[in-house]
Design a protein around this motif. Sequence first.
Motif, short mmCIF file in Angstrom:
data_model
loop_
_atom_site.label_atom_id
_atom_site.label_comp_id
_atom_site.label_asym_id
_atom_site.label_seq_id
_atom_site.Cartn_x
_atom_site.Cartn_y
_atom_site.Cartn_z
N GLN A 1 46.20 43.91 29.03
CA GLN A 1 46.53 43.55 30.42
C GLN A 1 45.43 44.10 31.34
N VAL A 2 45.15 43.35 32.37
CA VAL A 2 44.13 43.73 33.34
C VAL A 2 44.80 43.98 34.68
N GLN A 3 44.43 45.08 35.29
CA GLN A 3 44.92 45.39 36.64
C GLN A 3 43.77 45.24 37.62
N LEU A 4 44.04 44.56 38.73
CA LEU A 4 43.04 44.32 39.76
C LEU A 4 43.58 44.79 41.10
N VAL A 5 42.77 45.56 41.80
CA VAL A 5 43.18 46.09 43.10
C VAL A 5 42.09 45.80 44.12
N GLU A 6 42.44 45.01 45.12
CA GLU A 6 41.49 44.65 46.18
C GLU A 6 41.53 45.66 47.31
N SER A 7 40.42 45.75 48.03
CA SER A 7 40.34 46.57 49.24
C SER A 7 39.28 45.99 50.16
N CYS A 22 36.94 44.90 44.60
CA CYS A 22 38.04 44.77 43.65
C CYS A 22 37.75 45.68 42.46
N ALA A 23 38.67 46.58 42.20
CA ALA A 23 38.56 47.49 41.07
C ALA A 23 39.38 46.96 39.91
N ALA A 24 38.78 46.92 38.74
CA ALA A 24 39.44 46.39 37.55
C ALA A 24 39.65 47.49 36.52
N SER A 25 40.75 47.38 35.79
CA SER A 25 41.03 48.32 34.71
C SER A 25 41.87 47.63 33.66
N GLY A 26 41.90 48.22 32.48
CA GLY A 26 42.77 47.73 31.43
C GLY A 26 42.11 46.92 30.34
N ARG A 27 40.83 46.55 30.57
CA ARG A 27 40.14 45.75 29.59
C ARG A 27 38.65 45.96 29.81
N GLU A 28 37.87 45.75 28.75
CA GLU A 28 36.42 45.87 28.89
C GLU A 28 35.92 44.95 29.99
N PHE A 29 35.36 45.55 31.04
CA PHE A 29 35.02 44.78 32.23
C PHE A 29 33.99 43.71 31.94
N ALA A 97 40.39 37.81 41.01
CA ALA A 97 40.95 37.25 39.78
C ALA A 97 39.97 37.43 38.63
N ALA A 98 40.51 37.37 37.42
CA ALA A 98 39.67 37.57 36.23
C ALA A 98 40.12 36.64 35.12
N ARG A 99 39.16 36.28 34.29
CA ARG A 99 39.46 35.48 33.11
C ARG A 99 38.46 35.85 32.01
N PRO A 100 38.86 35.68 30.77
CA PRO A 100 37.91 35.93 29.69
C PRO A 100 36.72 34.98 29.79
N GLY A 101 35.52 35.47 29.54
CA GLY A 101 34.33 34.64 29.63
C GLY A 101 34.17 33.71 28.45
N PRO A 102 33.09 32.89 28.42
CA PRO A 102 32.00 32.97 29.39
C PRO A 102 32.12 32.00 30.57
N SER A 103 32.99 30.99 30.47
CA SER A 103 33.00 29.97 31.52
C SER A 103 33.57 30.52 32.83
N LEU A 104 32.93 30.13 33.93
CA LEU A 104 33.46 30.50 35.24
C LEU A 104 34.62 29.59 35.65
#
Length: 121
Positions: A1-7, A22-29, A97-104
């Motif tokens: 799971q990935v956590q995202l926090v905006e500021s 946006c700070a991300a955690s929980g998965r290899e960035f 937002a985040a998604r597994p790569g490589p496609s945008l």
Amino acid sequence: QVQLVESGGGLVQAGNSLRLACAASGREFTSLVMGWFRQAPGKEREFVAAISRRGGFADYADSVKGRFTISRDNAANQVYLQMNSLKPEDTAVYYCAARPGPSLQGVYDYWGQGTQVTVSS
């Protein structure tokens, strides 16, 4: 799971700048494509910008090209959105937002809670 926090949201006058983070955690960035979306009152959420896993490629909505810049710091697990020459029509809640790569392109699996950006005329 990935956590995202905006500021970084807030109230600014038209023509001014704002920088979102946006700070991300929980998965290899570096395995994640990162994006920014926004939703204005009464409108559907729309794509703003996205950046590839290593930061070498970015894509933008036509409405923000030349004014907004997306960047990322993989050492800090952060993605940024530099917004210049802001217009009242940029007023919205901005989501990281985040998604597994490589496609945008495609479905983004992980979302932050959003940060409000209000641009006054």
